[in-house]
Scaffold this motif. Structure first.
Motif, PDB file in Angstrom:
ATOM      1  N   GLU A 168      94.664  84.830   1.348  1.00 15.40           N
ATOM      2  CA  GLU A 168      93.880  85.127   0.147  1.00 15.40           C
ATOM      3  C   GLU A 168      93.020  86.369   0.319  1.00 15.40           C
ATOM      4  O   GLU A 168      92.846  87.152  -0.614  1.00 15.40           O
ATOM      5  CB  GLU A 168      93.007  83.914  -0.211  1.00 15.40           C
ATOM      6  CG  GLU A 168      93.810  82.703  -0.670  1.00 15.40           C
ATOM      7  CD  GLU A 168      92.927  81.542  -1.068  1.00 15.40           C
ATOM      8  OE1 GLU A 168      91.692  81.738  -1.179  1.00 15.40           O
ATOM      9  OE2 GLU A 168      93.452  80.432  -1.264  1.00 15.40           O
ATOM     10  N   LYS A 169      92.478  86.556   1.523  1.00 11.83           N
ATOM     11  CA  LYS A 169      91.612  87.713   1.753  1.00 11.83           C
ATOM     12  C   LYS A 169      92.358  89.033   1.591  1.00 11.83           C
ATOM     13  O   LYS A 169      91.757  90.075   1.299  1.00 11.83           O
ATOM     14  CB  LYS A 169      90.994  87.651   3.154  1.00 11.83           C
ATOM     15  CG  LYS A 169      92.004  87.806   4.292  1.00 11.83           C
ATOM     16  CD  LYS A 169      91.309  87.809   5.636  1.00 11.83           C
ATOM     17  CE  LYS A 169      92.319  88.048   6.769  1.00 11.83           C
ATOM     18  NZ  LYS A 169      91.660  88.090   8.096  1.00 11.83           N
ATOM     19  N   ASP A 170      93.691  88.993   1.751  1.00 13.59           N
ATOM     20  CA  ASP A 170      94.494  90.210   1.607  1.00 13.59           C
ATOM     21  C   ASP A 170      94.478  90.741   0.175  1.00 13.59           C
ATOM     22  O   ASP A 170      94.714  91.928  -0.044  1.00 13.59           O
ATOM     23  CB  ASP A 170      95.939  89.955   2.047  1.00 13.59           C
ATOM     24  CG  ASP A 170      96.039  89.633   3.530  1.00 13.59           C
ATOM     25  OD1 ASP A 170      95.141  90.053   4.281  1.00 13.59           O
ATOM     26  OD2 ASP A 170      97.016  88.961   3.925  1.00 13.59           O
ATOM     27  N   LEU A 171      94.209  89.854  -0.782  1.00 15.31           N
ATOM     28  CA  LEU A 171      94.104  90.297  -2.181  1.00 15.31           C
ATOM     29  C   LEU A 171      92.967  91.301  -2.341  1.00 15.31           C
ATOM     30  O   LEU A 171      93.087  92.293  -3.055  1.00 15.31           O
ATOM     31  CB  LEU A 171      93.866  89.108  -3.111  1.00 15.31           C
ATOM     32  CG  LEU A 171      95.097  88.296  -3.522  1.00 15.31           C
ATOM     33  CD1 LEU A 171      94.662  87.036  -4.249  1.00 15.31           C
ATOM     34  CD2 LEU A 171      96.008  89.134  -4.417  1.00 15.31           C
ATOM     35  N   TYR A 172      91.854  91.033  -1.664  1.00 19.59           N
ATOM     36  CA  TYR A 172      90.710  91.945  -1.729  1.00 19.59           C
ATOM     37  C   TYR A 172      91.073  93.305  -1.143  1.00 19.59           C
ATOM     38  O   TYR A 172      90.801  94.352  -1.737  1.00 19.59           O
ATOM     39  CB  TYR A 172      89.518  91.368  -0.963  1.00 19.59           C
ATOM     40  CG  TYR A 172      88.850  90.208  -1.634  1.00 19.59           C
ATOM     41  CD1 TYR A 172      87.896  90.408  -2.629  1.00 19.59           C
ATOM     42  CD2 TYR A 172      89.161  88.902  -1.276  1.00 19.59           C
ATOM     43  CE1 TYR A 172      87.265  89.336  -3.239  1.00 19.59           C
ATOM     44  CE2 TYR A 172      88.537  87.827  -1.885  1.00 19.59           C
ATOM     45  CZ  TYR A 172      87.593  88.048  -2.868  1.00 19.59           C
ATOM     46  OH  TYR A 172      86.978  86.998  -3.470  1.00 19.59           O
ATOM     47  N   ASN A 173      91.661  93.276   0.031  1.00 20.20           N
ATOM     48  CA  ASN A 173      91.987  94.529   0.709  1.00 20.20           C
ATOM     49  C   ASN A 173      92.992  95.367  -0.066  1.00 20.20           C
ATOM     50  O   ASN A 173      92.941  96.601  -0.030  1.00 20.20           O
ATOM     51  CB  ASN A 173      92.544  94.228   2.106  1.00 20.20           C
ATOM     52  CG  ASN A 173      91.537  93.514   2.986  1.00 20.20           C
ATOM     53  OD1 ASN A 173      90.333  93.701   2.828  1.00 20.20           O
ATOM     54  ND2 ASN A 173      92.019  92.700   3.908  1.00 20.20           N
ATOM     55  N   LYS A 174      93.914  94.703  -0.757  1.00 18.42           N
ATOM     56  CA  LYS A 174      94.965  95.410  -1.472  1.00 18.42           C
ATOM     57  C   LYS A 174      94.471  95.995  -2.793  1.00 18.42           C
ATOM     58  O   LYS A 174      94.794  97.141  -3.137  1.00 18.42           O
ATOM     59  CB  LYS A 174      96.143  94.462  -1.725  1.00 18.42           C
ATOM     60  CG  LYS A 174      97.302  95.080  -2.504  1.00 18.42           C
ATOM     61  CD  LYS A 174      97.931  96.255  -1.762  1.00 18.42           C
ATOM     62  CE  LYS A 174      98.621  95.800  -0.497  1.00 18.42           C
ATOM     63  NZ  LYS A 174      99.382  96.914   0.132  1.00 18.42           N
ATOM     64  N   PHE A 175      93.686  95.217  -3.539  1.00 20.28           N
ATOM     65  CA  PHE A 175      93.358  95.645  -4.900  1.00 20.28           C
ATOM     66  C   PHE A 175      91.917  96.117  -5.092  1.00 20.28           C
ATOM     67  O   PHE A 175      91.636  96.850  -6.031  1.00 20.28           O
ATOM     68  CB  PHE A 175      93.677  94.517  -5.884  1.00 20.28           C
ATOM     69  CG  PHE A 175      95.147  94.210  -5.933  1.00 20.28           C
ATOM     70  CD1 PHE A 175      96.032  95.097  -6.521  1.00 20.28           C
ATOM     71  CD2 PHE A 175      95.653  93.056  -5.356  1.00 20.28           C
ATOM     72  CE1 PHE A 175      97.393  94.835  -6.557  1.00 20.28           C
ATOM     73  CE2 PHE A 175      97.012  92.775  -5.384  1.00 20.28           C
ATOM     74  CZ  PHE A 175      97.881  93.671  -5.990  1.00 20.28           C
TER      75      PHE A 175
END
Length: 300
Positions: A190-197
């Motif tokens: 889920e934390k990857d959503l922050y890093n990506k967008f």
């Protein structure tokens, strides 16, 4: 009589994702073409937009006699004469030929028709409809990503991300498009959503989701198809608002469709259907040629 055979014109189409500049002779033949990233001052800031435009114009005009430079830029300039003048004033400090600043709608309209009256509908990273009838002008949309751009690629991407967030929270059932998007962007946590967008180029990243939506919609995914139909309705409402403001409902006039969202047949058909419903005599044209051709055409 002043000789003009050695003079050239510059046309620049500055969008929310990319900017393309062209050098053309007075017959409209493209001689030089240069691409850059976004020059929308609302997205990247005024100083960076000026810097990129200055560099682009310098490269295009190198060793050439320029008659005029016409810049059609995104960022709500069609509503803001003060901002247009501010951009012009800054750029004129560096160049001794006249520079014209306008919104990017007129460039797009001229790409599809030589008629003076009509409507252009732009649906790319952002969305807007603009029209002309005699001396009247009407606009709908174009409020940019924060509280506008309904039906645009960014809007589609944002809608999808909102639903993905709900599914991850347990506020809605999981859905096929969610898994498709997460896999395509290689998001495993889920934390990857922050890093990506939540990144510097978040607008481009979010807008790119629209391509995935169309891909899955063409495979028969109901939810993806619904999002594109909803997007088409949003954009068609902008066009209809302009048509009504100009009282074009019962007249014959061109409607020029421009932008990456129209690559989706689902989206395109919805927009065309709604426009035809309100203005049966309208003639709809889809523009697929390169934006540099549009800008040089207006300059000449």
């Amino acid at each position: 009589m002043k000789k003009t055979e050695n003079y050239f014109v510059i046309g620049i189409d500055g969008g929310g994702t990319k900017t393309v500049g062209a050098l053309a002779n007075l017959e409209g033949e493209i001689l030089r073409e240069i691409y850059s990233s976004s020059t929308n001052p609302n997205k990247i800031g005024f100083e960076l937009a000026i810097s990129r435009l200055k560099n682009l114009i310098s490269k295009i005009s190198k060793n050439k006699k320029i008659k005029i430079a016409y810049l059609g830029l995104a960022g709500g300039l069609e509503r803001d004469e003060e901002k247009r003048e501010k951009i012009k004033k800054e750029l004129q400090k560096f160049f001794n030929f006249p520079i014209v600043i306008d919104g990017d709608q007129r460039i797009a309209f001229r790409a599809g028709t030589d008629e003076r009256d009509g409507v252009v509908v732009i649906a790319g990273t952002g969305s807007i409809a603009m029209g002309w009838k005699e001396k009247k002008e009407a606009i709908s949309g174009g409020w940019d990503w924060l509280f506008g751009d309904q039906g645009s690629a960014f809007w589609v991407g944002k809608e999808v991300l909102e639903e993905i967030g709900k599914a991850l929270d347990g506020r809605r059932k999981s859905f096929r498009l969610k898994d498709f998007v997460l896999k395509r962007f290689k998001i495993k946590q889920e934390k990857d959503l922050y890093n990506k967008f939540y990144s510097q180029n978040f607008i481009t990243q979010v807008a790119s989701i629209s391509k995935i939506v169309d891909e899955l919609a063409r495979r028969g995914d109901f939810f993806s198809k619904k999002i594109l139909i909803d997007a088409g309705k949003q954009v068609s409402e902008m066009a209809i608002a302009v048509i009504k403001k100009l009282k074009l409902e019962n007249e014959t006039f061109p409607v020029v469709l421009v932008g990456g969202m129209f690559e989706s047949q689902i989206f395109k058909k919805k927009v065309e259907k709604e426009i035809k419903r309100i203005s049966k005599k309208s003639k709809i044209y889809l523009i697929e040629e390169k934006t540099s051709d549009w800008s040089s055409k207006v300059s000449v």
